[in-house]
Design an enzyme around this catalytic site. Sequence first.
Site, PDB file in Angstrom:
ATOM      1  N   GLU A 142       9.895  33.735  62.585  1.00 43.84           N
ATOM      2  CA  GLU A 142       8.699  34.506  61.777  1.00 43.84           C
ATOM      3  C   GLU A 142       9.309  35.801  61.755  1.00 43.84           C
ATOM      4  O   GLU A 142       9.143  36.540  60.812  1.00 43.84           O
ATOM      5  CB  GLU A 142       7.548  34.050  62.549  1.00 43.84           C
ATOM      6  CG  GLU A 142       6.214  34.348  61.538  1.00 43.84           C
ATOM      7  CD  GLU A 142       4.783  33.891  62.368  1.00 43.84           C
ATOM      8  OE1 GLU A 142       4.751  32.433  61.991  1.00 43.84           O
ATOM      9  OE2 GLU A 142       4.356  34.478  62.821  1.00 43.84           O
ATOM     10  N   GLU A 149       3.266  16.694  54.739  1.00 41.77           N
ATOM     11  CA  GLU A 149       4.513  17.631  54.790  1.00 41.77           C
ATOM     12  C   GLU A 149       5.150  17.432  55.980  1.00 41.77           C
ATOM     13  O   GLU A 149       6.299  18.115  56.395  1.00 41.77           O
ATOM     14  CB  GLU A 149       4.341  18.794  53.964  1.00 41.77           C
ATOM     15  CG  GLU A 149       3.309  19.528  54.604  1.00 41.77           C
ATOM     16  CD  GLU A 149       1.893  19.279  54.173  1.00 41.77           C
ATOM     17  OE1 GLU A 149       1.535  18.350  53.471  1.00 41.77           O
ATOM     18  OE2 GLU A 149       1.069  20.384  54.469  1.00 41.77           O
ATOM     19  N   GLU A 155      -3.441  18.613  61.302  1.00 41.73           N
ATOM     20  CA  GLU A 155      -2.316  19.266  61.031  1.00 41.73           C
ATOM     21  C   GLU A 155      -1.208  18.018  61.008  1.00 41.73           C
ATOM     22  O   GLU A 155      -0.364  18.084  60.450  1.00 41.73           O
ATOM     23  CB  GLU A 155      -2.111  20.323  61.910  1.00 41.73           C
ATOM     24  CG  GLU A 155      -0.552  21.026  61.521  1.00 41.73           C
ATOM     25  CD  GLU A 155      -0.207  22.213  62.700  1.00 41.73           C
ATOM     26  OE1 GLU A 155      -0.470  22.001  63.927  1.00 41.73           O
ATOM     27  OE2 GLU A 155       0.259  23.253  62.082  1.00 41.73           O
ATOM     28  N   LYS A 158      -5.557  20.489  65.118  1.00 40.17           N
ATOM     29  CA  LYS A 158      -4.041  19.988  65.250  1.00 40.17           C
ATOM     30  C   LYS A 158      -3.976  18.475  64.917  1.00 40.17           C
ATOM     31  O   LYS A 158      -3.149  18.075  64.638  1.00 40.17           O
ATOM     32  CB  LYS A 158      -3.336  20.108  66.857  1.00 40.17           C
ATOM     33  CG  LYS A 158      -3.333  21.567  67.286  1.00 40.17           C
ATOM     34  CD  LYS A 158      -2.093  22.282  66.510  1.00 40.17           C
ATOM     35  CE  LYS A 158      -1.974  23.689  66.944  1.00 40.17           C
ATOM     36  NZ  LYS A 158      -0.791  24.105  66.035  1.00 40.17           N
ATOM     37  N   GLU A 162      11.802  36.259  59.286  1.00 40.13           N
ATOM     38  CA  GLU A 162      11.160  36.066  58.038  1.00 40.13           C
ATOM     39  C   GLU A 162      10.281  37.461  57.478  1.00 40.13           C
ATOM     40  O   GLU A 162      10.514  37.830  56.240  1.00 40.13           O
ATOM     41  CB  GLU A 162       9.847  35.020  57.958  1.00 40.13           C
ATOM     42  CG  GLU A 162       9.322  34.782  56.443  1.00 40.13           C
ATOM     43  CD  GLU A 162       8.314  33.654  56.530  1.00 40.13           C
ATOM     44  OE1 GLU A 162       8.062  32.893  57.664  1.00 40.13           O
ATOM     45  OE2 GLU A 162       7.715  33.342  55.386  1.00 40.13           O
ATOM     46  N   SER A 191       3.213  33.066  56.171  1.00 37.11           N
ATOM     47  CA  SER A 191       4.682  32.804  56.763  1.00 37.11           C
ATOM     48  C   SER A 191       4.830  31.413  56.547  1.00 37.11           C
ATOM     49  O   SER A 191       3.997  30.244  56.544  1.00 37.11           O
ATOM     50  CB  SER A 191       4.717  33.080  58.400  1.00 37.11           C
ATOM     51  OG  SER A 191       5.578  32.255  58.763  1.00 37.11           O
ATOM     52  N   CYS A 242       0.383  29.792  62.581  1.00 34.56           N
ATOM     53  CA  CYS A 242       0.338  28.850  63.714  1.00 34.56           C
ATOM     54  C   CYS A 242      -0.862  27.997  63.710  1.00 34.56           C
ATOM     55  O   CYS A 242      -0.794  26.870  64.739  1.00 34.56           O
ATOM     56  CB  CYS A 242       0.476  29.577  65.024  1.00 34.56           C
ATOM     57  SG  CYS A 242       1.411  31.010  65.170  1.00 34.56           S
ATOM     58  N   CYS A 253      -6.614  30.509  70.738  1.00 30.25           N
ATOM     59  CA  CYS A 253      -6.693  29.015  70.970  1.00 30.25           C
ATOM     60  C   CYS A 253      -7.418  28.941  72.328  1.00 30.25           C
ATOM     61  O   CYS A 253      -7.798  27.835  72.722  1.00 30.25           O
ATOM     62  CB  CYS A 253      -5.238  28.772  71.020  1.00 30.25           C
ATOM     63  SG  CYS A 253      -4.227  29.116  69.581  1.00 30.25           S
TER      64      CYS A 253
END
Lengths: 573, 565
Positions: free
Chosen positions: A278, A365, A360, A357, A281, A318, A298, A502
């Site tokens: 990142e 993908e 996710e 999560k 990036e 990102s 994230c 988190c």
Amino acid sequence: MINLTIDNQKVAVEAGTTILEAARKVGVKIPTLCYLKDLNVIGACRICMVEVQGARTFIPSCVAPVAEGMVVRTNTPAVIAARKLVLELILSDHPMECLTCLRNQNCELQDLAKEFGITEVRFDGAKTEYPIDDSSPSIIRDPRKCVLCRRCMSVCTNVQTVQALCAENRGFDTLIAPAFNEKLANMECVNCGQCSLVCPTGAIVERDDTAKVWAALADPKKHVVVQTAPATRVQLGEAVGAEPGSIFTGQMVAGLRRLGFDKVFDTDFTADLTILEEGNELLQRVTTGGTLPMITSCSPGWIKFCEHFYPDLLAHLSTCKSPQQMFGALAKTYYAKKAGIDPADIYCVSIMPCTAKKYECRRPEMNSSGYQDVDVVLTSRELGRMFIQAGLDTTNLPEEEYDEPLGISTGAGEIFGASGGVMEAALRTVYEVVTGQTLENIDFEVCRGLTGVKEATVQVGDLSVKVAITNGLGNARKVLDKIRAGEADYHFIEVMCCPGGCIGGGGSPIPTNTEIRLKRIDATYTEDERMVLRKSHENPAVTALYEEFLEKPLGHKSHELLHTHYTPRGVNK
Amino acid sequence: MKSLDELAKIKESRRAALKIREGVPSATEKAHVMMCGGAGCISSKCLEVVDAMKEALSKNGIAEQVQIILTGCMGPCDMGPVAIVYPDATFYRRLKPKDAEAIVEEHIMKGNLVQRLLYRAPGAKEPTPKVTDIDLFAKQKKIVLRNNFYIDPTSIEDYIANDGYAALGKALTQMQPAEIIEEVKKSGLRGRGGAGFSTGMKWGFTAAASGSPKYVVCNGDEGDPGAFMDRSVLEGDPHSVIEGMAICGRAIGAEQGYVYVRAEYPLAIERLDYAIQKARENGLLGKDILGTGFNFDIEIRIGAGAFVCGEETALLTSIEGKRGEPRPRPPFPANAGVWGKPTVLNNVETWANIPEIILKGAAAYAAIGTEKSKGTKVFALAGRINNTGIIEVPMGTTLREIVFEIGGGIPRKKAFKAVQTGGPSGGCIPADYLDTPVDYDSLGALGAIMGSGGMIVLDEDSCMVDIAKFFLDFVVDESCGKCSPCRIGTKRMYEILDNISKGKGKEGDIELLVELATTIKATALCGLGQTAPNPVLSTIRYFRKEYEEHIRDKKCACNVCELEE
């Protein structure tokens, strides 16, 4: 100051204080159910009623402000009888499945019933009957257990500004649910699970996936690996009875080994890797005129939020996968190859403070290894239950170390768990990579804490890097609206879906409140300081990963395994 | 219009044209036929009578000399369609289209009253032709409904002719805001929505509250079963509400008003909307009213039919576009009303009183009524009573006068058992208390309430358990579901009552009902829940024996309840 009397004690408090808060100041505890400080102050459950001299009815202490000369009695027989009857009424519309409820012994309604010594419910009339909504991969809603406190609605509407839940129908048939009682999975629900965190009962809970993990552990063909998110080590203790703020890293690793996991790895490792990907990036976007500000990716609740409500800003995200998904992709490629295991036999488990999560890992993908990269996600609460079921005295286990190589990490990976941590970790690395100089003070205090929107400008060589950090989606909105309006000149923004980051995620142990969030944050930075390595680019395992496998940040293999794309979803019309 | 002078001119010219309605024969017009156009008479097809009458007039070539005016509700709904023919003020009832010809050809053209259509008092041999001689009307005192016999509700000129907007003119040119509030305080007017809070004090609190802008809101969400007082005012005299609200705007410094009307009142909405439009066109709403620099305008908000939206905080929440649910008080609307701004919220009937108080003075108003309840009150009479409909009487009139003199007593020679006042929030008052003067405090002392003015008369065939169950069923259905005592408690009370009414009651049920009722009253969030147990408590208080018969003897003396087994 306002002077009043509560249970014959003289009290002086600031104007605007509620009777409830004033009573707490003098050690008088008034029971509550719907009330949640600062978050849900609506006076709906009527458990906190008190007697105020001269008032026609009892007064709800959670919403009633104090007044000069007020005489309050909180525990007269009449008040206690009224509270008890109201509670009995609430229980009369409750399924009473306590023994088979996920929230058994961690339930505010159960606590109240015990406190009030309820031994009988005299009403055997109708009960609310709505079907369970198990459409979501993250959250299960059982309206039968709902006490209509509306905390979930409040957190979803006011804190997260998602508004996936609302009150519908009326009277006895009132239901808190997605509009038109739509399935949660079809809504803009971002799966953050904050609703499950504030629910006083078992009406909203995480989807329990422990059976899948027990089955994998029992399967001799499976090589079961586990990763633990940064925040888990500072909250897991609470799930097995330790004090909030306990650091539980070594005990958690030991416990996981005793459950039978073949390898115990750490998401902190891929957190470090994220910083390299990142960070590079960001530098690439800055130098090549890419879309700025760049925003972190994230937090899967945040990603879905952006896809629904700000699909026009997806180019700002990102392209890096979250550390969890980077880990999954590497576990079934890099690690499989290194360990000589067929990736088909690897079962990849995550321990996360997060319900999103779970969603996710199922995104289509997230199969870049050729398999579902992460097979199953357990929240801290679920792992806590597994430890207890296994009969482990987790608190007293000898501390153990993570396995190599995917268990090696730095303090920078560790602080991902607290709001501002990703930003701080990135700054530690970007500064040194860009300037080639050693950063003298690596503690970026400006990034830390619970403030909703934090802003800073950091000098990195010739460049003044302007950053913003938000936690809680309502706060993210403020910054996103600025971007939309063309008023945001930041380079880099960290967005965490949940309040506090988190450590306050929707999969955290219950209760999770401001006080407990602060303790977990303190523990996070204590952990960081204890680490030998505190900068992601100094992680030797990450260096080896690049040398042996990925070649370089943003390289071809990185793009294949560590980066992703997003889906504009929009909102239901 | 830009000045008081212009207002006075309109009044003068229009008043001359309306002399015939005061009994003065006209040189150019033969008659004004005031046809009751309330929703009740429209349902009994008064519009067909109007058409037939127009036809008869044309046929006889006198269409130019007779005006037919559709008024607001005249009150005697069970006699509808009704009409009054001026100048002689003859009252006709139960009209059919076929009666039109007789009225036109006999009465209007020849001066012969149509005997068979005249009112006859119960037991009387001779009819009572003149409306003012009929007991039902003669014993009433009309302030709120002052215009319902007299004007065309769609004519702002008619309203002005009967002193309309003169009070606003006075408030704007001769009175300071504080004086207006003082006048309303001195009048002793209390909120007609049911709770009976002093209107003047409410205005005073709002005027003194910090925060701007301020708002004026009219509660037209009348929802008690059997109540239609507010509908009658909005249908029959919408300008009186507009004028009252504008006067309050001046008093508290507000420029915007809202009228919240339930969607089930389409005619009221239509007439009010038209009246607002006419008031704007005539410079009586909008900017610089009557050239005084005062700005005030009104918008209508249509409620979707939730009873709880008649509760003030739920109504305000609904105006804001949210789910209509009550919020805790304090803060009271005077400090934090619509959008958190200081707001005066009064009921339709309260507003309709204001012009009269301002124009004729507080003293004249306070001379009517009892010590603590001033002025008049509109009631909707329903149930086992001869004259069902709308009446307006001075506060302090006894229940006996209302039921037996104005209401004409109980049909079919049945015995009076009780009168239920205040709808689902009220209670049943038995025969022993028929001489109770009707005012806020006397009714409250009996476990009933004034409420918004519904009165349901029950006779010897009415089962009190069934009555209590009826009202509780209503409340269970209308509870918003926000607070637990109301949401679950009323449901449990209903279930217990339902069991009792089916012969499945058990010892201890009455005590459990009382325990629930007392706790719900003391703990519910809003007025709906706090008063919901009243019908049960008052019937237990006065008719406990009936409950016991259902529970112990498994029998319903009135043969209303269907007992199982």
